[in-house]
Design a protein around this motif. Sequence first.
Motif, PDB file in Angstrom:
ATOM      1  N   ILE A   1       0.833  -1.224   0.007  1.00  0.00           N
ATOM      2  CA  ILE A   1       0.054  -0.060   0.084  1.00  0.00           C
ATOM      3  C   ILE A   1       0.874   1.205  -0.091  1.00  0.00           C
ATOM      4  O   ILE A   1       1.861   1.276   0.509  1.00  0.00           O
ATOM      5  CB  ILE A   1      -1.147  -0.058   1.297  1.00  0.00           C
ATOM      6  CG1 ILE A   1      -1.878   1.031   1.141  1.00  0.00           C
ATOM      7  CG2 ILE A   1      -0.194  -0.107   2.556  1.00  0.00           C
ATOM      8  CD1 ILE A   1      -3.195   1.042   2.099  1.00  0.00           C
ATOM      9  N   GLY A   2       0.478   2.163  -0.680  1.00  0.00           N
ATOM     10  CA  GLY A   2       1.147   3.610  -0.893  1.00  0.00           C
ATOM     11  C   GLY A   2       0.295   4.598  -0.331  1.00  0.00           C
ATOM     12  O   GLY A   2      -0.945   4.507  -0.902  1.00  0.00           O
ATOM     13  N   ILE A   3       0.512   5.840   0.088  1.00  0.00           N
ATOM     14  CA  ILE A   3      -0.290   6.908   0.246  1.00  0.00           C
ATOM     15  C   ILE A   3       0.448   8.061  -0.222  1.00  0.00           C
ATOM     16  O   ILE A   3       1.588   8.162  -0.193  1.00  0.00           O
ATOM     17  CB  ILE A   3      -0.714   7.043   1.852  1.00  0.00           C
ATOM     18  CG1 ILE A   3       0.478   7.211   2.773  1.00  0.00           C
ATOM     19  CG2 ILE A   3      -1.645   5.739   2.395  1.00  0.00           C
ATOM     20  CD1 ILE A   3       0.150   7.549   4.075  1.00  0.00           C
TER      21      ILE A   3
ATOM     22  N   LEU B   1       7.714   9.656   8.812  1.00  0.00           N
ATOM     23  CA  LEU B   1       7.758   8.511   9.927  1.00  0.00           C
ATOM     24  C   LEU B   1       6.479   8.420  10.492  1.00  0.00           C
ATOM     25  O   LEU B   1       5.879   7.052  10.588  1.00  0.00           O
ATOM     26  CB  LEU B   1       9.042   8.800  11.145  1.00  0.00           C
ATOM     27  CG  LEU B   1      10.305   8.475  10.528  1.00  0.00           C
ATOM     28  CD1 LEU B   1      11.272   8.926  11.812  1.00  0.00           C
ATOM     29  CD2 LEU B   1      10.582   7.235  10.011  1.00  0.00           C
ATOM     30  N   GLN B   2       5.762   9.430  10.718  1.00  0.00           N
ATOM     31  CA  GLN B   2       4.223   9.332  11.456  1.00  0.00           C
ATOM     32  C   GLN B   2       3.446   8.798  10.368  1.00  0.00           C
ATOM     33  O   GLN B   2       2.393   8.071  10.809  1.00  0.00           O
ATOM     34  CB  GLN B   2       4.115  10.745  11.892  1.00  0.00           C
ATOM     35  CG  GLN B   2       4.809  11.171  13.219  1.00  0.00           C
ATOM     36  CD  GLN B   2       5.096  10.065  14.146  1.00  0.00           C
ATOM     37  OE1 GLN B   2       4.255   9.605  14.773  1.00  0.00           O
ATOM     38  NE2 GLN B   2       6.349   9.996  14.633  1.00  0.00           N
ATOM     39  N   CYS B   3       3.764   9.117   9.155  1.00  0.00           N
ATOM     40  CA  CYS B   3       2.705   8.668   8.188  1.00  0.00           C
ATOM     41  C   CYS B   3       2.972   7.035   7.930  1.00  0.00           C
ATOM     42  O   CYS B   3       1.820   6.243   7.989  1.00  0.00           O
ATOM     43  CB  CYS B   3       2.977   9.223   6.846  1.00  0.00           C
ATOM     44  SG  CYS B   3       2.412  10.888   6.639  1.00  0.00           S
TER      45      CYS B   3
ATOM     46  N   ALA C   1      -8.971   5.778   4.204  1.00  0.00           N
ATOM     47  CA  ALA C   1      -7.931   7.152   4.034  1.00  0.00           C
ATOM     48  C   ALA C   1      -8.401   8.098   5.075  1.00  0.00           C
ATOM     49  O   ALA C   1      -7.565   8.876   5.551  1.00  0.00           O
ATOM     50  CB  ALA C   1      -8.292   7.677   2.812  1.00  0.00           C
ATOM     51  N   SER C   2      -9.606   8.138   5.342  1.00  0.00           N
ATOM     52  CA  SER C   2     -10.110   9.347   6.425  1.00  0.00           C
ATOM     53  C   SER C   2      -9.550   8.792   7.914  1.00  0.00           C
ATOM     54  O   SER C   2      -9.007   9.616   8.468  1.00  0.00           O
ATOM     55  CB  SER C   2     -11.627   9.233   6.373  1.00  0.00           C
ATOM     56  OG  SER C   2     -11.978   9.902   7.352  1.00  0.00           O
TER      57      SER C   2
ATOM     58  N   GLU D   1      -5.223  16.184   3.452  1.00  0.00           N
ATOM     59  CA  GLU D   1      -5.922  14.921   3.125  1.00  0.00           C
ATOM     60  C   GLU D   1      -4.928  13.829   3.058  1.00  0.00           C
ATOM     61  O   GLU D   1      -3.590  14.009   2.947  1.00  0.00           O
ATOM     62  CB  GLU D   1      -6.186  15.213   1.598  1.00  0.00           C
ATOM     63  CG  GLU D   1      -6.733  14.135   0.830  1.00  0.00           C
ATOM     64  CD  GLU D   1      -7.239  14.683  -0.537  1.00  0.00           C
ATOM     65  OE1 GLU D   1      -8.482  14.323  -1.045  1.00  0.00           O
ATOM     66  OE2 GLU D   1      -6.494  15.421  -1.234  1.00  0.00           O
ATOM     67  N   ALA D   2      -5.359  12.648   3.005  1.00  0.00           N
ATOM     68  CA  ALA D   2      -4.521  11.355   2.853  1.00  0.00           C
ATOM     69  C   ALA D   2      -5.334  10.547   1.879  1.00  0.00           C
ATOM     70  O   ALA D   2      -6.475  10.478   2.157  1.00  0.00           O
ATOM     71  CB  ALA D   2      -4.379  10.442   4.161  1.00  0.00           C
TER      72      ALA D   2
END
Length: 181
Positions: free
Chosen positions: A36-38, A63-65, A104-105, A124-125
């Motif tokens: 998975i990528g964001i 890092l937090q992401c 995502a939310s 947004e993510a």
Amino acid sequence: TSIEMDASGKKLSLKIMTLSNNRQKINDCLGNPVEIGIAVTWRIVDTAKAVFNVDNYKEFLSLQCDSALRNIVRLYPYDVAPNVDTTDGIADDGSLRGSSELVASRIRGEIQQRVAEAGIEIIEARITYLAYATEIAAVMLQRQQASAIIDARKMIVEGAVGRDGGNGVGASFRKRHGGAG
């Protein structure tokens, strides 16, 4: 909304920026490895926190992401699975593939909690990539195809034996052959 200098001479941009982290391999709630990528859209809203609370706010955000992504992905199956709860203690139809807006939310919310101390706002993510990991992709595709065939056969059988309320295949069969189908 341009660049602001802080006391240490570092330049901080107050523009909206995007972070696209590398794809990660994470196990879903059923133990299946998924990739998975964001992409995260963000901006600095408190320059003092961005400078004084963390050494490198971009690295901290990255890092937090990654950490938030791992925590949320582990709650969901890749595809809808029976008897899996993803939200409130009751089994539901939540999945990474079918509930991408909700996932995502939740990722955005978790990242925001983690980076607020650094003066960062997460706008947004978005999930940019989602697939089974290569080592199991072929097997999972076969499983999905088999499940689709079984579902199609069930629909055909239900129509033929009259579970369609008398309106479909079963009803027309009974009319042509004079009786129960």
